[in-house]
Design an enzyme around this catalytic site. Structure first.
Site, PDB file in Angstrom:
ATOM      1  N   CYS A   2      36.339   6.226 115.339  1.00  0.00           N
ATOM      2  CA  CYS A   2      37.068   7.170 116.181  1.00  0.00           C
ATOM      3  C   CYS A   2      36.100   8.091 116.928  1.00  0.00           C
ATOM      4  CB  CYS A   2      37.955   8.046 115.319  1.00  0.00           C
ATOM      5  SG  CYS A   2      39.019   7.129 114.218  1.00  0.00           S
ATOM      6  N   ARG A  27      32.031   3.253 120.730  1.00  0.00           N
ATOM      7  CA  ARG A  27      32.141   3.400 119.272  1.00  0.00           C
ATOM      8  C   ARG A  27      33.161   2.433 118.682  1.00  0.00           C
ATOM      9  NH1 ARG A  27      30.421   8.893 117.559  1.00  0.00           N
ATOM     10  NH2 ARG A  27      31.895   8.754 115.860  1.00  0.00           N
ATOM     11  N   TRP A  74      40.396   4.516 115.795  1.00  0.00           N
ATOM     12  CA  TRP A  74      40.142   3.211 115.197  1.00  0.00           C
ATOM     13  C   TRP A  74      40.973   3.212 113.918  1.00  0.00           C
ATOM     14  CZ3 TRP A  74      37.721   1.077 110.772  1.00  0.00           C
ATOM     15  CH2 TRP A  74      37.303  -0.262 110.903  1.00  0.00           C
ATOM     16  N   ASN A 100      38.390  12.614 112.827  1.00  0.00           N
ATOM     17  CA  ASN A 100      37.619  11.420 112.435  1.00  0.00           C
ATOM     18  C   ASN A 100      37.391  11.499 110.939  1.00  0.00           C
ATOM     19  OD1 ASN A 100      37.411  10.846 115.109  1.00  0.00           O
ATOM     20  ND2 ASN A 100      35.180  11.076 115.233  1.00  0.00           N
ATOM     21  N   GLY A 101      37.428  10.369 110.268  1.00  0.00           N
ATOM     22  CA  GLY A 101      37.179  10.366 108.822  1.00  0.00           C
ATOM     23  C   GLY A 101      38.439   9.984 108.073  1.00  0.00           C
ATOM     24  N   GLU A 487      20.358 -12.495 111.136  1.00  0.00           N
ATOM     25  CA  GLU A 487      20.651 -11.596 112.250  1.00  0.00           C
ATOM     26  C   GLU A 487      21.160 -12.383 113.463  1.00  0.00           C
ATOM     27  OE1 GLU A 487      21.226  -8.662 112.627  1.00  0.00           O
ATOM     28  OE2 GLU A 487      20.906  -8.201 114.727  1.00  0.00           O
ATOM     29  N   LYS A 491      24.764 -11.659 115.082  1.00  0.00           N
ATOM     30  CA  LYS A 491      24.905 -11.274 116.499  1.00  0.00           C
ATOM     31  C   LYS A 491      25.896 -12.201 117.181  1.00  0.00           C
ATOM     32  CE  LYS A 491      23.592  -8.416 116.760  1.00  0.00           C
ATOM     33  NZ  LYS A 491      23.051  -7.225 116.197  1.00  0.00           N
ATOM     34  N   GLU A 494      29.627 -11.644 115.912  1.00  0.00           N
ATOM     35  CA  GLU A 494      30.309 -10.381 116.218  1.00  0.00           C
ATOM     36  C   GLU A 494      30.699 -10.253 117.681  1.00  0.00           C
ATOM     37  OE1 GLU A 494      28.310  -6.686 115.338  1.00  0.00           O
ATOM     38  OE2 GLU A 494      26.399  -7.410 116.059  1.00  0.00           O
ATOM     39  N   HIS A 510      21.403 -27.438  99.619  1.00  0.00           N
ATOM     40  CA  HIS A 510      22.193 -26.989  98.470  1.00  0.00           C
ATOM     41  C   HIS A 510      23.634 -26.693  98.851  1.00  0.00           C
ATOM     42  CE1 HIS A 510      18.580 -26.882  96.043  1.00  0.00           C
ATOM     43  NE2 HIS A 510      17.983 -26.309  97.080  1.00  0.00           N
ATOM     44  N   LYS A 609      30.908   0.969 116.561  1.00  0.00           N
ATOM     45  CA  LYS A 609      29.452   1.119 116.618  1.00  0.00           C
ATOM     46  C   LYS A 609      28.927   1.777 115.346  1.00  0.00           C
ATOM     47  CE  LYS A 609      25.321   1.119 118.333  1.00  0.00           C
ATOM     48  NZ  LYS A 609      24.608  -0.160 118.141  1.00  0.00           N
TER      49      LYS A 609
HETATM   50  O1  M6R Z   1      24.209   2.672 112.452  1.00  0.00           O
HETATM   51  P1  M6R Z   1      23.810   1.709 111.398  1.00  0.00           P
HETATM   52  O2  M6R Z   1      22.486   1.082 111.670  1.00  0.00           O
HETATM   53  O3  M6R Z   1      23.874   2.272 110.015  1.00  0.00           O
HETATM   54  O4  M6R Z   1      24.900   0.548 111.460  1.00  0.00           O
HETATM   55  C1  M6R Z   1      24.921  -0.466 110.486  1.00  0.00           C
HETATM   56  C2  M6R Z   1      25.835  -1.598 110.894  1.00  0.00           C
HETATM   57  O5  M6R Z   1      27.153  -1.162 110.985  1.00  0.00           O
HETATM   58  C3  M6R Z   1      25.407  -2.221 112.233  1.00  0.00           C
HETATM   59  O6  M6R Z   1      24.093  -2.664 112.211  1.00  0.00           O
HETATM   60  C4  M6R Z   1      26.332  -3.414 112.580  1.00  0.00           C
HETATM   61  O7  M6R Z   1      26.123  -4.464 111.700  1.00  0.00           O
HETATM   62  C5  M6R Z   1      26.083  -3.822 114.038  1.00  0.00           C
HETATM   63  N1  M6R Z   1      27.327  -3.991 114.724  1.00  0.00           N
HETATM   64  C6  M6R Z   1      25.340  -5.075 114.166  1.00  0.00           C
HETATM   65  O8  M6R Z   1      25.146  -5.467 115.490  1.00  0.00           O
END
Ligand code: M6R
Length: 614
Positions: A2, A27, A74, A100-101, A487, A491, A494, A510, A609
């Protein structure tokens, strides 16, 4: 997650608030709303979907209010509906609030308030907090501090996390913000002041920012602002200039923030590296570690805690630090560490890594480590973030704001800093000056090599065209390239929603090899050392089962024709920077793959984000 933005000034609140919400879109959110204090009442406008829907609904509304609060939600409590969208208004119409929270005990509070005859229009915890403030207000005698006192009485009753901005109908010149566990920042401009969850909401409109600490209240009125504790004592307001941030958050000639952030990595990494090497050119000098040398010299183990991409960067760090400094390293999901009975073996250091510095699980892991008496260091990109403030020391990534939800430049700088940490710790132990010097030279050459790889972006786009029909992909690598494979898979999934899995290359046999088919391509990241022959053998196993193979390999490693359908070449480089270089084509591959599917890479579905809830 949020986003909050509030405006109190001399001008028209609407334009600043909608613009602020647009800047917070990165965000991640699913609905947006705004409330203005206008003509002796609150006018609310709330829409599900994009901020653009809200902007369209407001177009022509002719609001001239100079006090308002706005929010991107959110969903956590209740589905994506207009009634669950913020701002929420109290049952008596006197208060509007954005939050937020998560208020963990909202059920108990709601029952208490229902017992007082209140009814609720939404399923949210936030509406409960708004009504709790209204309840305390109704119990207080009329005086000039009644609004502030009602907020001060309500917040201690809440368990959980909050960042809020709240308005009261009886106070047409006042806006109150408060935080516990969810970031909040005050923006100071010439004609207006702001409250927001993130300074990017008001860059270009405010000149300075004041970051609130947990347990603090910001009280904005026509005369200015003050920061107090929840108990009412004055708190220190440290101002930070905002001048450079505007350019950094503008998109410029790029189509998306993700693309911009991929291509700005050479400059970003120069910033990460600048001024951070010792005068003799054999070690790294990280200012935030100063004062902790005795502990660092004598460590028995390092525990990295992080989430998502940051955790993958830590996994690369694990290989590097163990190799350079010979200190045992563990990498934990922050969300697991915080609830584990982790044995307190010897002298341990906890390093928390988070681009945003606001990821709740990572912060809780730090708090747990501190409870256990462990030294904590932070690695974060955001100056003044909760992580920066709560750890005993640490390093900033210095790559400028990362707006794209998919983390790219942050990963590269986290890996770069892990290598520097490995170098610094190594030089305190066994690593020779010659080895140290070779690493310093390699790191100094990193920005140029990153540029060189990114210049081949068109080749990656063509490869993405070739493979973009695939719905299932495997990413494979060994040693420090195994987390790079993880990674690459993260990427891709997502932002393109294709199913992708990362594995150590040798794990293929395996289980995952069962997935190999002409429809399931495998992307191999190949080492620049003797291990490459083993990875090439894995590639041949895939080819033998008619699986398409794309190899990302250094120039010096020969890839037999029968082992891969396509090979993308990386420059030869020192082992400490190979993971960063190998990850670049995977970032671009995911970017083009998703764009070819017509997807918005900066606003992937369901993602936020910065994940500030559990
Ligand atoms: O702000 P942070 O680095 O703590 O965020 C951690 C993850 O939420 C963040 O890396 C997430 O996996 C990304 N969307 C990856 O691209």
């Amino acid at each position: 997650m949020c986003g909050i933005v509030g405006y109190l000034g001399k001008g028209n609140a609407q334009e600043s608030l909608v613009d602020g919400l647009r800047r917070l879109e990165y965000r991640g959110y699913d609905s947006a709303g705004v409330a203005f204090h206008e003509g002796g009442e609150f006018s609310l406008s709330r829409e599900t979907g994009r901020v653009e829907n809200l902007a369209n609904a407001l177009r022509g509304s002719g609001s001239s209010s100079s006090l308002g609060i706005a929010h991107t939600r959110w969903a956590t409590h209740g589905s994506v509906t207009v009634s669950n969208t913020h701002p929420h208004q109290s049952h008596d119409g006197k208060f509007v609030l954005v939050h937020n929270g998560v208020i963990e005990n909202y059920g108990t509070l709601k029952r208490f308030l229902e017992g007082k005859g209140m009814s609720f229009a939404s399923e949210t915890d936030s509406e409960v907090l708004c009504n709790l403030i209204a309840y305390h207000y109704s119990e207080l005698p009329e005086d000039e501090d009644r609004f502030i006192d009602a907020v001060r009485l309500a917040l201690p009753k809440c368990r959980g996390a909050y960042g809020i901005a709240v308005l009261c109908l009886d106070y047409p010149d006042v806006m109150i913000g408060a935080r516990r566990g969810s970031p909040l920042v005050v923006g100071l401009g010439e004609d207006a002041n702001f409250i927001a969850s993130d300074a990017s909401a008001f860059v270009g409109r405010a000149k300075e920012a004041v970051f609130l600490n947990d347990g603090e209240l910001a009280i904005l009125d026509k005369g200015g602002f003050r920061i107090t504790t929840l108990e009412g004592q004055d708190a220190q307001a440290v101002t930070h200039p905002l001048d450079q941030i505007l350019e950094e958050v503008e998109l410029g000639d790029f189509d998306s923030y993700m693309e911009k952030e991929i291509y700005e990595q050479p400059a970003a990494l120069e910033n990460t590296l600048r001024g951070r090497f010792g005068d003799d050119g054999t070690t790294a000098k990280l200012g935030g570690l100063e004062g902790h040398e005795d502990v660092l010299r004598d460590l028995d183990r390092i525990i990295f805690v992080a989430c998502g991409t940051a955790r993958h960067a830590c996994m690369v760090g694990e290989y590097m630090i163990e190799r350079l400094a010979r200190v045992p390293v563990e990498v934990e999901h922050a969300s697991e560490f915080r609830y584990r009975n982790s044995p307190k073996a010897g002298k341990s250091l906890v390093i928390a890594v988070s681009q945003s510095g606001e990821t709740l699980d990572t912060l809780e892991a730090v708090r747990e480590a501190k409870t256990k008496g462990l030294l904590t260091l932070g690695m974060t990109n955001v100056v003044g973030s909760s992580l920066a403030r709560e750890t005993d020391g640490g390093v900033y990534q210095r790559v400028g704001p990362e707006i794209g939800v998919a983390s790219t430049k942050a990963f590269s700088s986290q890996v770069c800093l892990s290598a520097m940490l490995g170098l610094a710790l190594g030089r305190m132990r066994d690593l020779s000056p010659m080895d140290g010097q070779a690493i310093v030279e390699a790191l100094n050459g990193l920005p140029d090599l990153v540029s060189k790889v990114l210049q081949q972006g068109e080749q990656i786009r063509e490869l993405a065209v070739k493979y973009s029909k695939a719905e299932h992909l495997l990413f494979l690598g060994r040693q420090s390239l195994y987390p790079v494979a993880l990674e690459g898979a993260l990427k891709l999934k997502e932002i393109s929603y294709a199913h992708a899995e990362g594995y150590p290359a040798a794990e293929l046999k395996h289980g995952p090899i069962a997935l190999i088919s002409p429809e399931c391509p495998s992307v191999f990241v190949v080492e620049g050392n003797d291990l490459s022959s083993k990875t090439i053998a894995n590639m041949q196993e895939v080819k033998a089962r008619k699986g398409p193979v794309l190899a990302i390999a250094p120039e010096n490693i020969e890839i037999p024709d029968q082992a891969a359908d396509d090979v993308f070449r990386l420059p030869e480089a020192h082992e400490v920077i190979r993971p960063i270089l190998a990850n670049l084509p995977l970032q671009l591959f995911a970017y083009h793959f998703a764009r070819l599917r017509g997807l918005d890479v900066d606003k992937p579905r369901n993602l936020a984000k910065s994940v500030t809830v559990e």
